[in-house]
Design a protein around this motif. Structure first.
Motif, PDB file in Angstrom:
ATOM      1  N   MET A  25       0.845  -1.193   0.000  1.00 47.88           N
ATOM      2  CA  MET A  25       0.000   0.000   0.000  1.00 47.88           C
ATOM      3  C   MET A  25       0.884   1.249   0.000  1.00 47.88           C
ATOM      4  O   MET A  25       1.896   1.294   0.698  1.00 47.88           O
ATOM      5  CB  MET A  25      -0.903   0.009   1.239  1.00 47.88           C
ATOM      6  N   PRO A  26       0.494   2.274  -0.757  1.00 43.74           N
ATOM      7  CA  PRO A  26       1.312   3.495  -0.759  1.00 43.74           C
ATOM      8  C   PRO A  26       1.182   4.242   0.565  1.00 43.74           C
ATOM      9  O   PRO A  26       0.141   4.206   1.215  1.00 43.74           O
ATOM     10  CB  PRO A  26       0.728   4.312  -1.905  1.00 43.74           C
ATOM     11  N   LEU A  27       2.254   4.901   0.950  1.00 42.89           N
ATOM     12  CA  LEU A  27       2.254   5.693   2.172  1.00 42.89           C
ATOM     13  C   LEU A  27       1.643   7.057   1.899  1.00 42.89           C
ATOM     14  O   LEU A  27       1.806   7.614   0.829  1.00 42.89           O
ATOM     15  CB  LEU A  27       3.681   5.899   2.683  1.00 42.89           C
ATOM     16  N   GLY A  28       0.995   7.600   2.905  1.00 42.61           N
ATOM     17  CA  GLY A  28       0.473   8.950   2.804  1.00 42.61           C
ATOM     18  C   GLY A  28       1.518   9.970   3.240  1.00 42.61           C
ATOM     19  O   GLY A  28       2.689   9.649   3.465  1.00 42.61           O
ATOM     20  N   LYS A  29       1.067  11.189   3.382  1.00 39.38           N
ATOM     21  CA  LYS A  29       1.959  12.304   3.706  1.00 39.38           C
ATOM     22  C   LYS A  29       2.691  12.078   5.026  1.00 39.38           C
ATOM     23  O   LYS A  29       3.913  12.209   5.098  1.00 39.38           O
ATOM     24  CB  LYS A  29       1.128  13.587   3.782  1.00 39.38           C
ATOM     25  N   TYR A  30       1.965  11.748   6.069  1.00 41.78           N
ATOM     26  CA  TYR A  30       2.576  11.659   7.393  1.00 41.78           C
ATOM     27  C   TYR A  30       3.433  10.405   7.550  1.00 41.78           C
ATOM     28  O   TYR A  30       4.444  10.430   8.234  1.00 41.78           O
ATOM     29  CB  TYR A  30       1.503  11.749   8.481  1.00 41.78           C
ATOM     30  N   GLY A  31       3.053   9.309   6.919  1.00 37.87           N
ATOM     31  CA  GLY A  31       3.880   8.111   6.940  1.00 37.87           C
ATOM     32  C   GLY A  31       5.200   8.323   6.225  1.00 37.87           C
ATOM     33  O   GLY A  31       6.265   7.888   6.685  1.00 37.87           O
ATOM     34  N   THR A  32       5.153   9.024   5.095  1.00 39.38           N
ATOM     35  CA  THR A  32       6.373   9.332   4.356  1.00 39.38           C
ATOM     36  C   THR A  32       7.278  10.252   5.159  1.00 39.38           C
ATOM     37  O   THR A  32       8.502  10.047   5.221  1.00 39.38           O
ATOM     38  CB  THR A  32       6.021   9.983   3.009  1.00 39.38           C
ATOM     39  N   MET A  33       6.689  11.253   5.801  1.00 36.59           N
ATOM     40  CA  MET A  33       7.491  12.179   6.614  1.00 36.59           C
ATOM     41  C   MET A  33       8.111  11.457   7.805  1.00 36.59           C
ATOM     42  O   MET A  33       9.258  11.732   8.178  1.00 36.59           O
ATOM     43  CB  MET A  33       6.638  13.358   7.068  1.00 36.59           C
ATOM     44  N   ARG A  34       7.377  10.524   8.401  1.00 39.58           N
ATOM     45  CA  ARG A  34       7.909   9.744   9.520  1.00 39.58           C
ATOM     46  C   ARG A  34       9.092   8.896   9.058  1.00 39.58           C
ATOM     47  O   ARG A  34      10.104   8.798   9.748  1.00 39.58           O
ATOM     48  CB  ARG A  34       6.813   8.863  10.111  1.00 39.58           C
ATOM     49  N   CYS A  35       8.980   8.304   7.881  1.00 32.90           N
ATOM     50  CA  CYS A  35      10.062   7.492   7.332  1.00 32.90           C
ATOM     51  C   CYS A  35      11.308   8.339   7.114  1.00 32.90           C
ATOM     52  O   CYS A  35      12.415   7.947   7.490  1.00 32.90           O
ATOM     53  CB  CYS A  35       9.612   6.842   6.031  1.00 32.90           C
ATOM     54  N   GLN A  36      11.142   9.511   6.527  1.00 29.18           N
ATOM     55  CA  GLN A  36      12.280  10.402   6.297  1.00 29.18           C
ATOM     56  C   GLN A  36      12.909  10.850   7.612  1.00 29.18           C
ATOM     57  O   GLN A  36      14.131  10.926   7.734  1.00 29.18           O
ATOM     58  CB  GLN A  36      11.854  11.613   5.472  1.00 29.18           C
ATOM     59  N   ALA A  40      16.812  10.000   8.855  1.00 24.21           N
ATOM     60  CA  ALA A  40      17.752  11.093   9.086  1.00 24.21           C
ATOM     61  C   ALA A  40      18.159  11.241  10.549  1.00 24.21           C
ATOM     62  O   ALA A  40      19.317  11.544  10.840  1.00 24.21           O
ATOM     63  CB  ALA A  40      17.150  12.407   8.585  1.00 24.21           C
ATOM     64  N   HIS A  41      17.212  11.056  11.474  1.00 23.34           N
ATOM     65  CA  HIS A  41      17.474  11.393  12.877  1.00 23.34           C
ATOM     66  C   HIS A  41      17.469  10.216  13.844  1.00 23.34           C
ATOM     67  O   HIS A  41      17.941  10.353  14.970  1.00 23.34           O
ATOM     68  CB  HIS A  41      16.467  12.445  13.349  1.00 23.34           C
ATOM     69  N   ARG A  42      16.906   9.097  13.448  1.00 27.00           N
ATOM     70  CA  ARG A  42      16.848   7.912  14.314  1.00 27.00           C
ATOM     71  C   ARG A  42      17.231   6.671  13.524  1.00 27.00           C
ATOM     72  O   ARG A  42      16.432   5.741  13.362  1.00 27.00           O
ATOM     73  CB  ARG A  42      15.428   7.745  14.873  1.00 27.00           C
ATOM     74  N   PRO A  43      18.464   6.632  12.994  1.00 28.30           N
ATOM     75  CA  PRO A  43      18.836   5.508  12.114  1.00 28.30           C
ATOM     76  C   PRO A  43      18.814   4.156  12.814  1.00 28.30           C
ATOM     77  O   PRO A  43      18.523   3.131  12.181  1.00 28.30           O
ATOM     78  CB  PRO A  43      20.240   5.877  11.640  1.00 28.30           C
ATOM     79  N   GLY A  44      19.087   4.119  14.110  1.00 33.55           N
ATOM     80  CA  GLY A  44      19.042   2.853  14.837  1.00 33.55           C
ATOM     81  C   GLY A  44      17.638   2.296  14.891  1.00 33.55           C
ATOM     82  O   GLY A  44      17.413   1.100  14.638  1.00 33.55           O
ATOM     83  N   LEU A  45      16.677   3.146  15.231  1.00 31.23           N
ATOM     84  CA  LEU A  45      15.277   2.727  15.274  1.00 31.23           C
ATOM     85  C   LEU A  45      14.792   2.345  13.883  1.00 31.23           C
ATOM     86  O   LEU A  45      14.089   1.340  13.711  1.00 31.23           O
ATOM     87  CB  LEU A  45      14.404   3.846  15.852  1.00 31.23           C
ATOM     88  N   PHE A  46      15.187   3.126  12.876  1.00 30.50           N
ATOM     89  CA  PHE A  46      14.808   2.813  11.498  1.00 30.50           C
ATOM     90  C   PHE A  46      15.311   1.425  11.099  1.00 30.50           C
ATOM     91  O   PHE A  46      14.558   0.614  10.569  1.00 30.50           O
ATOM     92  CB  PHE A  46      15.367   3.880  10.549  1.00 30.50           C
ATOM     93  N   LEU A 114       3.053  13.095  16.211  1.00 33.46           N
ATOM     94  CA  LEU A 114       3.160  11.773  15.593  1.00 33.46           C
ATOM     95  C   LEU A 114       4.430  11.555  14.785  1.00 33.46           C
ATOM     96  O   LEU A 114       4.996  10.462  14.812  1.00 33.46           O
ATOM     97  CB  LEU A 114       1.944  11.530  14.687  1.00 33.46           C
ATOM     98  N   VAL A 115       4.856  12.537  14.055  1.00 33.64           N
ATOM     99  CA  VAL A 115       5.970  12.321  13.137  1.00 33.64           C
ATOM    100  C   VAL A 115       7.310  12.459  13.834  1.00 33.64           C
ATOM    101  O   VAL A 115       8.195  11.621  13.697  1.00 33.64           O
ATOM    102  CB  VAL A 115       5.875  13.298  11.930  1.00 33.64           C
ATOM    103  N   TYR A 116       7.485  13.515  14.602  1.00 33.59           N
ATOM    104  CA  TYR A 116       8.795  13.798  15.212  1.00 33.59           C
ATOM    105  C   TYR A 116       8.914  13.329  16.655  1.00 33.59           C
ATOM    106  O   TYR A 116       9.749  13.802  17.393  1.00 33.59           O
ATOM    107  CB  TYR A 116       9.096  15.296  15.145  1.00 33.59           C
ATOM    108  N   SER A 117       8.097  12.399  17.061  1.00 30.95           N
ATOM    109  CA  SER A 117       8.165  11.910  18.450  1.00 30.95           C
ATOM    110  C   SER A 117       8.851  10.559  18.518  1.00 30.95           C
ATOM    111  O   SER A 117       9.012   9.867  17.564  1.00 30.95           O
ATOM    112  CB  SER A 117       6.768  11.789  19.037  1.00 30.95           C
TER     113      SER A 117
END
Length: 117
Positions: A25-36, A40-46, A114-117
């Protein structure tokens, strides 16, 4: 462990693997921003989410939660700002300006919660 099924193609056995429905399924705006943000900022969690197979599930969940939260916040903030159909008919430019401010405020709330937490 995982049990893999194999398909024979000529002399070769190819593992029968594929993506789940949610992964396709394609990601929406907030899912894509969370992925980015995670990249960029939480590579271990990613990396942990990606390797465990939970990344796409979490990104879709962030998207769904953001849309649910927006459905709750938008009518509340419109009522507080006095946005009515009468105002929309009488002064559409004022209505659109106020609506843009409200959606920008909601966007900032969703990004922080949601995104930056």
């Amino acid at each position: 462990m995982f049990k893999l099924n194999y398909n024979r193609h000529g002399e070769f056995l190819i593992p029968d693997i594929g993506l789940s429905v949610e992964d396709r399924m394609p990601l929406g705006k907030y899912g894509t921003m969370r992925c980015q943000y995670l990249k960029a900022h939480r590579p271990g969690l990613f990396a942990r989410l990606l390797l465990s197979g939970q990344l796409m599930h979490q990104l879709h969940e962030v998207d769904r939660a953001a849309l649910r939260r927006m459905d709750i916040l938008l009518p509340q903030m419109m009522t507080e700002a006095g946005l009515t159909e009468e105002l929309k008919n009488a002064d559409p430019l004022q209505w659109a300006c106020t609506m843009n401010v409200i959606t920008a405020q909601i966007d900032e709330i969703l990004l922080a919660e949601l995104v930056y937490s």
